[in-house]
Design an enzyme around this catalytic site. Structure first.
Site, PDB file in Angstrom:
ATOM      1  CG  HIS A 125      -2.253   0.675   0.957  1.00 39.55           C
ATOM      2  ND1 HIS A 125      -2.422   1.691   0.051  1.00 39.55           N
ATOM      3  CD2 HIS A 125      -3.491   0.445   1.498  1.00 39.55           C
ATOM      4  CE1 HIS A 125      -3.676   2.090   0.043  1.00 39.55           C
ATOM      5  NE2 HIS A 125      -4.353   1.342   0.901  1.00 39.55           N
TER       6      HIS A 125
ATOM      7  CG  ASP B 125      -3.203   4.759  -4.024  1.00 38.86           C
ATOM      8  OD1 ASP B 125      -2.566   4.607  -2.962  1.00 38.86           O
ATOM      9  OD2 ASP B 125      -3.107   5.770  -4.748  1.00 38.86           O
TER      10      ASP B 125
END
Length: 513
Positions: A485, A489
């Site tokens: 992450h 995204d």
């Protein structure tokens, strides 16, 4: 210029070795007589060793935390001419010394087999299995040990015929390239350098002095550059007992007067760690340990998230079956591989990642940059008898469905038989992990650091759906992607999977591009 060898003195009371707990000098430093050199700890006491001469430190015996035998060189000094004259070496008229290793009365010598340079920047290897023990007779090319590096597992074979007199450690120990792995008693003089015996000089405070000509000075190392070894303090006997018992000294409560772990502390630790009835303990070594370390590092440093979607693969399965049926004769003759669903998935993935290069990347967080790649070098997580390995399909975007199937089979079979080369495990830019028919409903695979994504197709299963007022059976598969992450995204992960899904649900599309 002469040489002065300060040997670890005989401390008495049966002490045969000492642990160096602190160095006060380093190679290149100038010292004066009586200046502190090192602190050493034995079973009996901790002592400070001081310099018997003025000179320049050429070498020190080891790093802090390591053991030195009584009588072994502790510090070697370069000394001035006067010092050399005061303690001359044996003259040319002296009796010729006998070699330390020679063709003895039985015609035997010693052959030291050192861990070879495996290349690819490998500096050490873990011994995962021994095939010989001290006292065994071996023939040339007999297996000696299996060793694992970051790149591959290799089998080490004997370069000579002889009798094993020493092996370098236990299974699970790490050996440096160039270190002696196995010593043999062999016919002839072996391969060890004969060392002339030195005449014993007059004893000076437990030391001995030898002289050589024109020594090579080691490069100077500043004291602040020396490594700091954070090891539990313990006497050699305590440390050996812990090593033999497989105990971690750092887990013991140190109650000794100088903060050292004592035998009583080990007693308490052994009691606390004593196996329960019916418990079997297995040492974690080799590939299993590498996997544990790698996965723990990935989970510790990567902010994982997993996205899962369901894909209708009814048409894909029909296409795969038609292809196998059409080329059934060639498949039976071994001219073509039988197609599974995996080559189709990889082809669709390779086409999709051209539009989503952020998934085909590595995040070098220590350097502060992300590397994206045009070639899709796809790691294929493969379960073997020794654990999970990840061989790599190079340039997956260039392969046909048939070539893909052939390469998958080669890598899978080679991994299970331990027949792959180090190059077969190198260069992965992203990874796919599949458990085949055991694939479950959903997987949340762990990203293989420094990669930023890992893909996980799950098993294909039938599903009843209502379409145009009628119940129909469709073949569906859940598809997972775990991402870093910090780099990817959730919206991008979902969008990328939708594009992959479209290709797999309408498989003709992947052959029209």
């Amino acid at each position: 210029m002469g040489t002065y060898r300060f040997k670890l003195p005989d401390i008495g009371e049966g002490v045969v070795e000492a642990e160096i707990t602190a160095w006060h000098v380093a190679p290149g430093e100038t010292v004066e007589e009586d200046q502190p050199l090192a602190d050493a700890m034995t079973d009996k006491a901790t002592i400070e060793l001081t310099s018997p001469v003025d000179g320049v430190v050429r070498t020190v015996a080891c790093e802090e935390g390591e053991m030195v035998a009584v009588g072994a060189d502790l510090v070697v000094f370069d000394t001035d001419g006067e010092e050399a004259e005061a303690h001359p070496a044996a003259s040319a008229d002296s009796p010729s010394p006998e070699p330390a290793v020679k063709a003895a009365s039985g015609g035997q010598g010693t052959y030291d087999f050192k861990l070879p340079d495996i290349g690819e920047g490998v500096v050490e290897a873990e011994i995962t299995a021994w095939h010989v023990a001290v006292g065994d007779s071996v023939e040339e090319d007999d297996p000696l040990a299996d060793a694992m590096t970051d790149k591959a597992t290799i089998e080490l074979t004997s370069p000579v015929s002889g009798t094993v007199t020493m092996v370098a450690g236990d299974e699970g120990d790490t050996i440096s390239v160039g270190a002696t792995l196995v010593s043999f008693a062999v016919e002839g003089i072996g391969n060890t350098e004969p060392e002339p015996e030195k005449p014993s000089p007059a004893p000076v405070a437990g030391t001995s002095r030898d002289v050589t000509d024109k020594p090579t000075k080691a490069p100077a190392i500043k004291a602040e550059d020396r490594p700091i070894v954070n090891r539990p303090l313990a006497a050699p006997a305590v440390r050996k007992r812990a090593r033999d018992a497989g105990l971690d000294l750092s887990q013991a409560r140190a109650t000794g007067s100088q903060g050292q772990v004592t035998h009583a502390d080990l007693d308490l630790l052994e009691t606390a760690l004593e196996p329960a009835p019916g418990e079997t303990r297995i040492k974690v070594i080799g590939l299993r340990r590498k996997i544990a370390q790698s996965m723990a590092e990935s989970k510790r440093t990567i902010a994982h998230f997993t996205y899962v979607d369901e894909i209708d693969v009814t048409d894909l399965e029909a296409l795969r079956k038609r292809a196998n049926a059409k080329f059934a004769d060639a498949i039976s003759a071994g001219e073509r591989p039988k197609l599974t669903v995996l080559p189709f998935i990889i082809r669709a993935l390779a086409m999709t990642l051209k539009d989503w290069p952020q998934f085909n990347a590595r995040y070098h967080d220590d350097l502060g940059h992300i590397s994206q790649f045009s070639d899709i070098n796809l790691g294929i997580a493969t379960q073997t008898d020794i654990g999970l390995v990840v061989p790599v399909i190079q340039q997956a975007q260039t392969l046909s469905i048939w070539d893909m199937a052939r390469e998958i089979a080669r890598l899978a079979n080679g991994a299970r038989d331990n027949q792959l080369k180090p190059s077969d495990f190198q260069g992965a830019t992203t990874t796919l992990t599949s458990l085949g028919p055991l694939g479950g409903i959903v997987t949340t695979p762990v990203v293989n650091k420094p990669e930023v994504a890992i893909f996980g197709p799950n098993k294909i299963r039938p599903k009843l759906e209502l379409r145009d007022g009628a119940v129909v059976e469709r073949m569906v598969m859940n598809f997972s992607v775990s991402c870093d992450h910090r780099v990817i995204d959730g919206y991008d992960a979902a969008s990328m999977i939708q594009e992959l899904k479209a290709r797999l649900q309408d498989p003709i599309e992947m052959f029209l591009a």
